[in-house]
Design a protein around this motif. Structure first.
Motif, PDB file in Angstrom:
ATOM      1  N   ILE A   4       1.089  -1.150   0.261  1.00 23.71           N
ATOM      2  CA  ILE A   4      -0.089   0.168  -0.333  1.00 23.71           C
ATOM      3  C   ILE A   4       1.019   1.462   0.219  1.00 23.71           C
ATOM      4  O   ILE A   4       1.634   1.623   0.805  1.00 23.71           O
ATOM      5  N   ASP A   5       0.794   2.124  -1.137  1.00 18.84           N
ATOM      6  CA  ASP A   5       1.332   3.759  -1.089  1.00 18.84           C
ATOM      7  C   ASP A   5       0.885   4.209  -0.305  1.00 18.84           C
ATOM      8  O   ASP A   5      -0.533   4.732  -0.741  1.00 18.84           O
ATOM      9  N   ASN A   6       1.159   5.382   0.577  1.00 21.05           N
ATOM     10  CA  ASN A   6       0.511   5.717   1.146  1.00 21.05           C
ATOM     11  C   ASN A   6       1.371   7.355   0.765  1.00 21.05           C
ATOM     12  O   ASN A   6       0.599   8.203   1.214  1.00 21.05           O
ATOM     13  N   GLN A   7       1.570   7.108  -0.339  1.00 25.56           N
ATOM     14  CA  GLN A   7       1.456   8.311  -1.431  1.00 25.56           C
ATOM     15  C   GLN A   7       2.189   9.809  -0.163  1.00 25.56           C
ATOM     16  O   GLN A   7       2.380  10.863  -0.601  1.00 25.56           O
ATOM     17  N   GLY A   8       3.118   9.361   0.353  1.00 24.05           N
ATOM     18  CA  GLY A   8       4.438  10.494   1.035  1.00 24.05           C
ATOM     19  C   GLY A   8       3.224  11.113   1.858  1.00 24.05           C
ATOM     20  O   GLY A   8       3.988  12.312   2.432  1.00 24.05           O
ATOM     21  N   LEU A  34       2.834  -1.897   4.628  1.00 25.55           N
ATOM     22  CA  LEU A  34       2.088  -0.447   4.159  1.00 25.55           C
ATOM     23  C   LEU A  34       3.276  -0.406   5.484  1.00 25.55           C
ATOM     24  O   LEU A  34       3.827  -0.272   6.086  1.00 25.55           O
ATOM     25  N   PHE A  35       4.071   1.208   4.100  1.00 23.95           N
ATOM     26  CA  PHE A  35       5.124   1.670   5.490  1.00 23.95           C
ATOM     27  C   PHE A  35       4.862   3.096   5.292  1.00 23.95           C
ATOM     28  O   PHE A  35       4.245   3.704   4.551  1.00 23.95           O
ATOM     29  N   TYR A  36       4.902   4.043   5.935  1.00 21.25           N
ATOM     30  CA  TYR A  36       4.875   5.316   6.681  1.00 21.25           C
ATOM     31  C   TYR A  36       5.325   5.727   7.332  1.00 21.25           C
ATOM     32  O   TYR A  36       6.941   5.130   7.910  1.00 21.25           O
ATOM     33  N   VAL A  37       6.140   7.202   7.404  1.00 20.76           N
ATOM     34  CA  VAL A  37       6.964   7.906   7.686  1.00 20.76           C
ATOM     35  C   VAL A  37       6.616   9.117   8.090  1.00 20.76           C
ATOM     36  O   VAL A  37       6.107   9.836   7.591  1.00 20.76           O
ATOM     37  N   GLU A 214       1.235  -3.218  -6.255  1.00 20.70           N
ATOM     38  CA  GLU A 214       0.534  -2.402  -5.025  1.00 20.70           C
ATOM     39  C   GLU A 214      -0.808  -2.394  -4.895  1.00 20.70           C
ATOM     40  O   GLU A 214      -1.398  -3.042  -5.816  1.00 20.70           O
ATOM     41  N   TYR A 215      -1.560  -2.771  -3.531  1.00 18.94           N
ATOM     42  CA  TYR A 215      -3.222  -2.348  -3.692  1.00 18.94           C
ATOM     43  C   TYR A 215      -3.109  -0.312  -3.652  1.00 18.94           C
ATOM     44  O   TYR A 215      -2.699   0.307  -2.812  1.00 18.94           O
ATOM     45  N   LYS A 216      -3.978  -0.039  -5.017  1.00 18.76           N
ATOM     46  CA  LYS A 216      -4.039   0.920  -5.365  1.00 18.76           C
ATOM     47  C   LYS A 216      -5.168   2.110  -4.456  1.00 18.76           C
ATOM     48  O   LYS A 216      -6.554   1.367  -4.322  1.00 18.76           O
ATOM     49  N   LEU A 217      -4.764   2.758  -3.140  1.00 23.91           N
ATOM     50  CA  LEU A 217      -6.537   3.195  -2.672  1.00 23.91           C
ATOM     51  C   LEU A 217      -7.353   4.247  -3.434  1.00 23.91           C
ATOM     52  O   LEU A 217      -6.543   4.976  -4.397  1.00 23.91           O
TER      53      LEU A 217
END
Length: 328
Positions: A4-8, A34-37, A214-217
């Motif tokens: 899952i891309d959290n779009q930065g 899921l990755f997130y910063v 990817e799963y695109k939200l």
């Protein structure tokens, strides 16, 4: 597994909402990563007393977010030098409390980068005696996530100053201070790399060089995520509201973690009960708190009340008598 891309996004109130939404709303036929910063923030464990965990003056001066998460465990500091990962899967009955299952691919990825990491204790990843990652878990309705931090290049002064560290925890680990306990992964890398390069290296390693699916939200997903963020993670009652005054308080550290009990007692009966700590359980301690309400503050009465309660479902491997002893 799908990524899952959290779009930065770096707002912790949104990133935690993405995680919860993925856990509860995305198709359970797939596992997700899921990755997130997050920008500077303290992420409070589900069962913790927020006020007791943070240096409020320092937090206010530095504009640090305070957000409570769904999982148990202890408070952690996040900033733009910290990479967070979350594995979202079905709870097969053997995965909750099995931190090794979820940290193994991360440890392996670190080893590929020349970092001699290993899972130690209950839920930490360390290099030697230095902690570089803490992990926590949450389970609900047959689904769970296991998530953790990776201290890549965090501002250590904030890690030390923003959190109040339980002296009993430090003592139990045989160390002099949190400053000597934690380390950034950059200290152990042979060559310089950005956190984005680090993120990509960890991602590729976890997918073992295979195609990253990817799963695109969708727009609908994002709408519901922002709604969840507003209702829970931007809500003062959620982030701070579990931190009341009390006239009885006791804290003790067990193998399963630290448990703190706070009780308001009026006319010999328990009028408020709050349980905090960095333990992990499959049942919410609010159920146990509710059970204690309006009960006579009497050891034999409470022992009888709890005789049929499976304490381990709330705290892990803790016996009933040890919990009862905390109430007095």
């Amino acid at each position: 597994m799908k990524f899952i891309d959290n779009q930065g996004i770096t707002d912790p109130r949104i990133n935690l909402a993405i995680e919860e939404y993925a856990l509860k709303q995305l198709p359970a036929t797939d596992d997700y990563l899921l990755f997130y910063v997050n920008e500077p923030s303290i992420i409070i464990g589900k069962n913790q007393n927020t006020i007791e965990e943070i240096n409020a003056e320092y937090v206010e001066q530095h504009g640090i977010h305070i957000v409570r998460r769904l999982s148990g465990g202890g408070a952690v500091y996040h900033d733009l030098g910290n990479l967070n990962f979350s594995f979202i899967t079905n709870d097969d009955g053997q995965s909750f409390h099995n931190f090794s299952k979820f940290t193994k691919p991360v440890v392996q990825a670190l080893k590929h980068l020349g970092v001699d990491a290993e899972l130690t204790g209950r839920n930490d990843i360390q290099v030697g005696e230095r902690k570089i990652s803490g992990n926590a878990q949450y389970s609900t309705k047959g689904r769970m996530f296991s998530h953790g931090t990776l201290l890549f290049n965090s501002e250590m002064e904030n890690v030390v100053s923003a959190l109040k560290v339980n002296a009993e925890k430090i003592k139990s680990k045989g160390i002099k201070s949190i400053r000597s306990r934690v380390a950034n992964i950059t200290e152990f890398l042979d060559q310089e790399m950005s956190i984005e390069d680090f993120r990509l290296a960890i991602l590729k390693s976890i997918f073992e060089g295979k195609e990253i699916i990817e799963y695109k939200l969708t727009d609908e997903d994002w709408e519901k995520i922002h709604e969840l963020s507003r209702e829970r993670y931007q809500n003062w009652d959620w982030n701070y509201g579990k931190s009341p005054k009390s006239n009885f308080r006791q804290s003790k550290r067990f193998d399963i973690g630290t448990i703190e009990v706070q009780l308001d007692i009026e006319k010999g009966r328990i009028k408020e009960a709050h349980i905090y700590g960095d333990f992990f359980g499959v049942r919410d301690v609010s159920e146990l708190e509710a059970l204690l309400l309006d009960q006579p503050y009497d050891r034999s009465t409470l022992t009888q009340l709890l005789s049929d309660v499976n304490i381990q479902e709330f705290f892990g491997n803790l016996d009933r008598e040890s919990f009862i002893s905390l109430l007095f």
